[in-house]
Design a protein around this motif. Sequence first.
Motif, PDB file in Angstrom:
ATOM      1  N   ILE A  10       0.872  -1.163   0.000  1.00 37.58           N
ATOM      2  CA  ILE A  10       0.000   0.000   0.000  1.00 37.58           C
ATOM      3  C   ILE A  10       0.913   1.218   0.000  1.00 37.58           C
ATOM      4  CG2 ILE A  10      -1.736   1.264   1.304  1.00 37.58           C
ATOM      5  CD1 ILE A  10      -2.454  -1.502   2.553  1.00 37.58           C
ATOM      6  N   LEU A  11       0.711   2.090  -0.967  1.00 39.53           N
ATOM      7  CA  LEU A  11       1.547   3.279  -1.063  1.00 39.53           C
ATOM      8  C   LEU A  11       0.904   4.408  -0.270  1.00 39.53           C
ATOM      9  CD1 LEU A  11       2.457   3.133  -4.846  1.00 39.53           C
ATOM     10  CD2 LEU A  11       3.760   2.279  -2.902  1.00 39.53           C
ATOM     11  N   ALA A  12       1.620   4.918   0.690  1.00 41.21           N
ATOM     12  CA  ALA A  12       1.191   6.058   1.494  1.00 41.21           C
ATOM     13  C   ALA A  12       2.409   6.969   1.610  1.00 41.21           C
ATOM     14  CB  ALA A  12       0.704   5.607   2.856  1.00 41.21           C
ATOM     15  N   PRO A  13       2.671   7.745   0.546  1.00 39.26           N
ATOM     16  CA  PRO A  13       3.908   8.534   0.512  1.00 39.26           C
ATOM     17  C   PRO A  13       4.129   9.306   1.800  1.00 39.26           C
ATOM     18  CG  PRO A  13       2.717   8.744  -1.536  1.00 39.26           C
ATOM     19  CD  PRO A  13       1.825   8.003  -0.589  1.00 39.26           C
ATOM     20  N   PRO A  14       5.324   9.314   2.313  1.00 41.98           N
ATOM     21  CA  PRO A  14       6.567   8.850   1.712  1.00 41.98           C
ATOM     22  C   PRO A  14       6.874   7.393   2.027  1.00 41.98           C
ATOM     23  CG  PRO A  14       7.085   9.988   3.729  1.00 41.98           C
ATOM     24  CD  PRO A  14       5.584  10.038   3.572  1.00 41.98           C
ATOM     25  N   GLU A  15       5.927   6.635   2.589  1.00 42.33           N
ATOM     26  CA  GLU A  15       6.184   5.249   2.968  1.00 42.33           C
ATOM     27  C   GLU A  15       5.391   4.290   2.090  1.00 42.33           C
ATOM     28  OE1 GLU A  15       4.811   5.264   6.977  1.00 42.33           O
ATOM     29  OE2 GLU A  15       6.759   5.842   7.763  1.00 42.33           O
ATOM     30  N   SER A  16       5.747   3.033   2.188  1.00 42.68           N
ATOM     31  CA  SER A  16       4.937   1.959   1.616  1.00 42.68           C
ATOM     32  C   SER A  16       4.776   0.901   2.697  1.00 42.68           C
ATOM     33  CB  SER A  16       5.590   1.376   0.358  1.00 42.68           C
ATOM     34  OG  SER A  16       6.819   0.794   0.686  1.00 42.68           O
ATOM     35  N   HIS A  17       3.623   0.233   2.700  1.00 40.21           N
ATOM     36  CA  HIS A  17       3.312  -0.760   3.721  1.00 40.21           C
ATOM     37  C   HIS A  17       3.017  -2.086   3.032  1.00 40.21           C
ATOM     38  CE1 HIS A  17       2.982   2.347   6.822  1.00 40.21           C
ATOM     39  NE2 HIS A  17       2.458   3.088   5.857  1.00 40.21           N
ATOM     40  N   PRO A  18       3.879  -3.092   3.233  1.00 38.17           N
ATOM     41  CA  PRO A  18       3.654  -4.387   2.590  1.00 38.17           C
ATOM     42  C   PRO A  18       2.483  -5.131   3.233  1.00 38.17           C
ATOM     43  CG  PRO A  18       5.538  -4.514   4.042  1.00 38.17           C
ATOM     44  CD  PRO A  18       5.091  -3.087   4.042  1.00 38.17           C
ATOM     45  N   TYR A  19       1.851  -5.999   2.453  1.00 44.04           N
ATOM     46  CA  TYR A  19       0.802  -6.866   2.981  1.00 44.04           C
ATOM     47  C   TYR A  19       0.906  -8.241   2.333  1.00 44.04           C
ATOM     48  CZ  TYR A  19      -1.852  -5.758  -1.283  1.00 44.04           C
ATOM     49  OH  TYR A  19      -2.261  -5.607  -2.578  1.00 44.04           O
ATOM     50  N   LEU A  20       0.315  -9.220   2.995  1.00 44.24           N
ATOM     51  CA  LEU A  20       0.337 -10.611   2.545  1.00 44.24           C
ATOM     52  C   LEU A  20      -1.098 -11.117   2.514  1.00 44.24           C
ATOM     53  CD1 LEU A  20       2.153 -13.208   2.028  1.00 44.24           C
ATOM     54  CD2 LEU A  20       1.857 -13.641   4.458  1.00 44.24           C
ATOM     55  N   VAL A  21      -1.478 -11.808   1.453  1.00 42.57           N
ATOM     56  CA  VAL A  21      -2.815 -12.381   1.315  1.00 42.57           C
ATOM     57  C   VAL A  21      -2.678 -13.893   1.200  1.00 42.57           C
ATOM     58  CG1 VAL A  21      -4.933 -12.463  -0.065  1.00 42.57           C
ATOM     59  CG2 VAL A  21      -3.655 -10.324   0.120  1.00 42.57           C
ATOM     60  N   VAL A  22      -3.363 -14.616   2.105  1.00 46.80           N
ATOM     61  CA  VAL A  22      -3.341 -16.072   2.108  1.00 46.80           C
ATOM     62  C   VAL A  22      -4.772 -16.558   1.985  1.00 46.80           C
ATOM     63  CG1 VAL A  22      -2.711 -18.138   3.414  1.00 46.80           C
ATOM     64  CG2 VAL A  22      -1.303 -16.090   3.584  1.00 46.80           C
ATOM     65  N   LYS A  23      -5.041 -17.416   1.003  1.00 47.76           N
ATOM     66  CA  LYS A  23      -6.380 -17.942   0.784  1.00 47.76           C
ATOM     67  C   LYS A  23      -6.357 -19.436   1.063  1.00 47.76           C
ATOM     68  CE  LYS A  23     -10.136 -17.514  -2.482  1.00 47.76           C
ATOM     69  NZ  LYS A  23     -10.839 -16.311  -2.104  1.00 47.76           N
ATOM     70  N   GLN A  24      -7.235 -19.870   1.989  1.00 42.75           N
ATOM     71  CA  GLN A  24      -7.292 -21.283   2.340  1.00 42.75           C
ATOM     72  C   GLN A  24      -8.212 -22.034   1.386  1.00 42.75           C
ATOM     73  OE1 GLN A  24      -8.420 -21.492   6.484  1.00 42.75           O
ATOM     74  NE2 GLN A  24      -6.284 -21.648   7.081  1.00 42.75           N
ATOM     75  N   ASP A  25      -8.079 -23.349   1.394  1.00 41.55           N
ATOM     76  CA  ASP A  25      -8.880 -24.196   0.520  1.00 41.55           C
ATOM     77  C   ASP A  25     -10.199 -24.609   1.171  1.00 41.55           C
ATOM     78  OD1 ASP A  25      -9.241 -25.374  -1.929  1.00 41.55           O
ATOM     79  OD2 ASP A  25      -8.270 -27.251  -1.375  1.00 41.55           O
ATOM     80  N   ASN A  26     -10.487 -24.133   2.375  1.00 40.46           N
ATOM     81  CA  ASN A  26     -11.711 -24.511   3.068  1.00 40.46           C
ATOM     82  C   ASN A  26     -12.805 -23.476   2.809  1.00 40.46           C
ATOM     83  OD1 ASN A  26     -10.665 -22.396   4.500  1.00 40.46           O
ATOM     84  ND2 ASN A  26     -11.138 -23.243   6.494  1.00 40.46           N
ATOM     85  N   ASN A  27     -13.408 -23.490   1.665  1.00 41.22           N
ATOM     86  CA  ASN A  27     -14.465 -22.551   1.297  1.00 41.22           C
ATOM     87  C   ASN A  27     -13.916 -21.138   1.076  1.00 41.22           C
ATOM     88  OD1 ASN A  27     -17.053 -21.994   0.562  1.00 41.22           O
ATOM     89  ND2 ASN A  27     -17.815 -21.719   2.635  1.00 41.22           N
ATOM     90  N   GLY A  28     -12.619 -21.006   0.877  1.00 42.99           N
ATOM     91  CA  GLY A  28     -12.029 -19.740   0.478  1.00 42.99           C
ATOM     92  C   GLY A  28     -11.787 -18.729   1.569  1.00 42.99           C
ATOM     93  N   THR A  29     -11.623 -19.144   2.825  1.00 38.94           N
ATOM     94  CA  THR A  29     -11.292 -18.199   3.883  1.00 38.94           C
ATOM     95  C   THR A  29      -9.998 -17.482   3.504  1.00 38.94           C
ATOM     96  OG1 THR A  29     -12.316 -19.607   5.539  1.00 38.94           O
ATOM     97  CG2 THR A  29     -10.802 -17.936   6.330  1.00 38.94           C
TER      98      THR A  29
END
Length: 87
Positions: A10-29
Motif C-alpha cells: 500500500i503506497l502512502a507517501p513517503p512510505e509503503s506498507h507491505p501486505y500478505l494475502v493467504v487464501k485457504q482451501d476450506n471454502n475460500g477463507t
Amino acid sequence: MRHLPSVGAILAPPESHPYLVVKQDNNGTTFVISDIEIPGLTGVIAHTAHAIRRPIGGWTHPTSHDIPALPLPDTAVLTRPDADPPF
C-alpha cells in the motif's frame, strides 16, 4: 492453501506498507496481513487481530568460527591416542 500467498504494498507517501494475502482451501477463507488498515477492506472484514510490530530481516547463521571455544577445565583427562574410546 488454495494457491501460493500473494504479496503487495500500500503506497502512502513517503512510505509503503507491505501486505500478505493467504487464501485457504476450506471454502475460500482469506487472511490479509498488514501493518495498517487497508481502506478497500473496511466493510468486508469479519475478524481483526492486532499484534506487536517486530522487525523482519535477514541474518546470517553463525558458523563454528563465529562461536568462541570453551576453555578446557584444569582437570581434563588426557587419553593416549591408541587407547579405546570411553564409550
